[in-house]
Write an enzyme that holds these catalytic residues in place. Structure first.
Site, PDB file in Angstrom:
ATOM      1  N   THR A 198       0.729  -0.971   0.133  1.00 18.31           N
ATOM      2  CA  THR A 198      -0.033   0.229   0.008  1.00 18.31           C
ATOM      3  C   THR A 198       0.864   1.411  -0.085  1.00 18.31           C
ATOM      4  OG1 THR A 198      -1.816  -1.161   1.023  1.00 18.31           O
ATOM      5  CG2 THR A 198      -1.802   1.134   1.394  1.00 18.31           C
ATOM      6  N   ILE A 227     -12.814  -5.452   0.806  1.00 18.83           N
ATOM      7  CA  ILE A 227     -12.468  -4.307   1.084  1.00 18.83           C
ATOM      8  C   ILE A 227     -11.449  -4.253   2.493  1.00 18.83           C
ATOM      9  CG2 ILE A 227     -13.097  -2.042   1.990  1.00 18.83           C
ATOM     10  CD1 ILE A 227     -15.693  -2.513   0.741  1.00 18.83           C
ATOM     11  N   ASP A 229      -8.268  -1.971   4.957  1.00 16.07           N
ATOM     12  CA  ASP A 229      -8.090  -0.968   5.745  1.00 16.07           C
ATOM     13  C   ASP A 229      -8.016   0.455   5.311  1.00 16.07           C
ATOM     14  OD1 ASP A 229      -5.039   0.154   6.354  1.00 16.07           O
ATOM     15  OD2 ASP A 229      -5.283  -2.078   5.359  1.00 16.07           O
ATOM     16  N   GLY A 251      -4.383  -5.865   6.487  1.00 16.20           N
ATOM     17  CA  GLY A 251      -5.429  -4.597   6.606  1.00 16.20           C
ATOM     18  C   GLY A 251      -6.505  -5.440   7.565  1.00 16.20           C
TER      19      GLY A 251
END
Length: 328
Positions: A198, A227, A229, A251
């Protein structure tokens, strides 16, 4: 106030055998992004403009897992997510499930500024993007040959952990069997390939305004619709009066620990300094998860913390301090 400051990251969790040339490539990209942010801060741009500008640059470069170069879903497509937050009034915007938006972080900002909502996802987010006239591209634009190879490996074995994408030339020599003996467990279940690169940026401008932005393609071989974090305000991204935070890594663990908000909460309620708060949160709020984060304070401080074997990161402050690193 201690002047402006900026921090940038390209993900936590790094293969200790990452080739030297790839390490240098990552450092050059982080340095370039820092220089973009420094120039913007010296020009008195608000922190919210700076973090968007830097994350757009990271999304455009295919090196890390955001925008072009995003991890692939189990269906071989890209589903991206991003969020942005402006500290002074805690305004925020987030998006998930994007498949054609070239720069997700900019759509997140438009959600914040041009809609009555804080979070839009999937077809609703795509329709909003068309209404706002943002640049759209075919999904193939985001897909790289390197990630196609990684997805193939992910489907050939039930449990492979990649802390960082290996060069395409090394895919054939990867030992699937050895990797399968060390499954990564997330939320109590094994996952195939973990790609935590990320990207994110946090900044505080000369007026003490903090902002944060985070963007990602998520997990390699993730289920369609997953989905993480990164678009969740308080988990992957947070900015308020005291600080700005962007997280990276596992996440599900970051979500459970509401990691980003906890840094601000520890500063506010326990009265700890920025680095002390980051250290406390990384040590006490991740349970068995693996993650890292970058942070700035309204006083012009920078900090980072991670419990992985590395994190791609860079920092700069108005007093001349600048550092780019990967390892501890």
């Amino acid at each position: 106030m201690g002047g402006w400051a900026i921090a940038v990251h390209g993900g936590a969790g790094v293969d200790p055998n990452l080739p030297r040339e790839r390490q240098e490539e990552a450092k050059k990209l982080l340095t370039r992004c820092l220089q973009i942010g420094i120039s913007a801060l010296r020009s008195n741009l608000p922190a919210i403009d700076v973090v968007e500008l830097v994350v757009r640059e990271l999304e455009t470069d295919p090196l890390f897992n955001s925008g072009r170069g995003s991890a692939l879903t189990e269906n071989g497509t890209v589903e991206m997510e991003a969020s942005i937050m402006d500290g002074p009034k805690r305004r925020c915007g987030a998006v998930s499930g994007l498949t054609t938006v070239k720069n997700p972080v900019s759509l997140a900002r438009l959600v914040m500024e041009k809609s009555p909502h804080s979070y839009l996802a999937f077809s609703g987010a795509e329709e909003f993007a068309r209404q706002q006239g943002v640049e759209l591209v075919d999904n193939d634009y985001f897909i790289t040959e390197e990630n196609v190879g990684m997805l193939k490996l992910a489907k050939e074995a039930n449990s492979i952990l990649f802390d960082y994408r290996i060069p395409a030339a090394g895919l054939e020599s990867c030992s699937v069997g050895a990797a399968a003996n060390s499954p990564l467990v997330m939320n109590g279940l094994p996952i195939s390939v973990y790609a935590p690169e990320t990207v994110g940026c946090v900044a505080v401008d000369g007026e003490g305004r903090c902002a944060a932005a985070t963007s990602t393609g998520g997990l390699m071989n993730k289920k369609a619709g997953r989905i993480g974090d990164s678009p969740l305000i308080g988990s992957g991204t947070y900015a308020g009066d005291l600080c700005g935070i962007s997280c990276t890594g596992e996440g599900e663990a970051i979500i459970r620990g509401t990691l980003a908000r906890d840094v601000a909460a520890v500063m506010e309620y326990k009265g700890l300094g920025l680095q002390e708060s980051v250290d406390f949160v990384v040590k006490e709020r991740l349970d068995e998860g693996r993650a890292g984060l970058i942070a700035v304070s309204r006083d012009g401080e920078v900090a980072c913390g991670f419990n992985t074997n590395g994190m791609f990161r860079g920092f700069a402050t108005e007093d001349g301090f600048m550092e780019v690193g990967i390892w501890e």
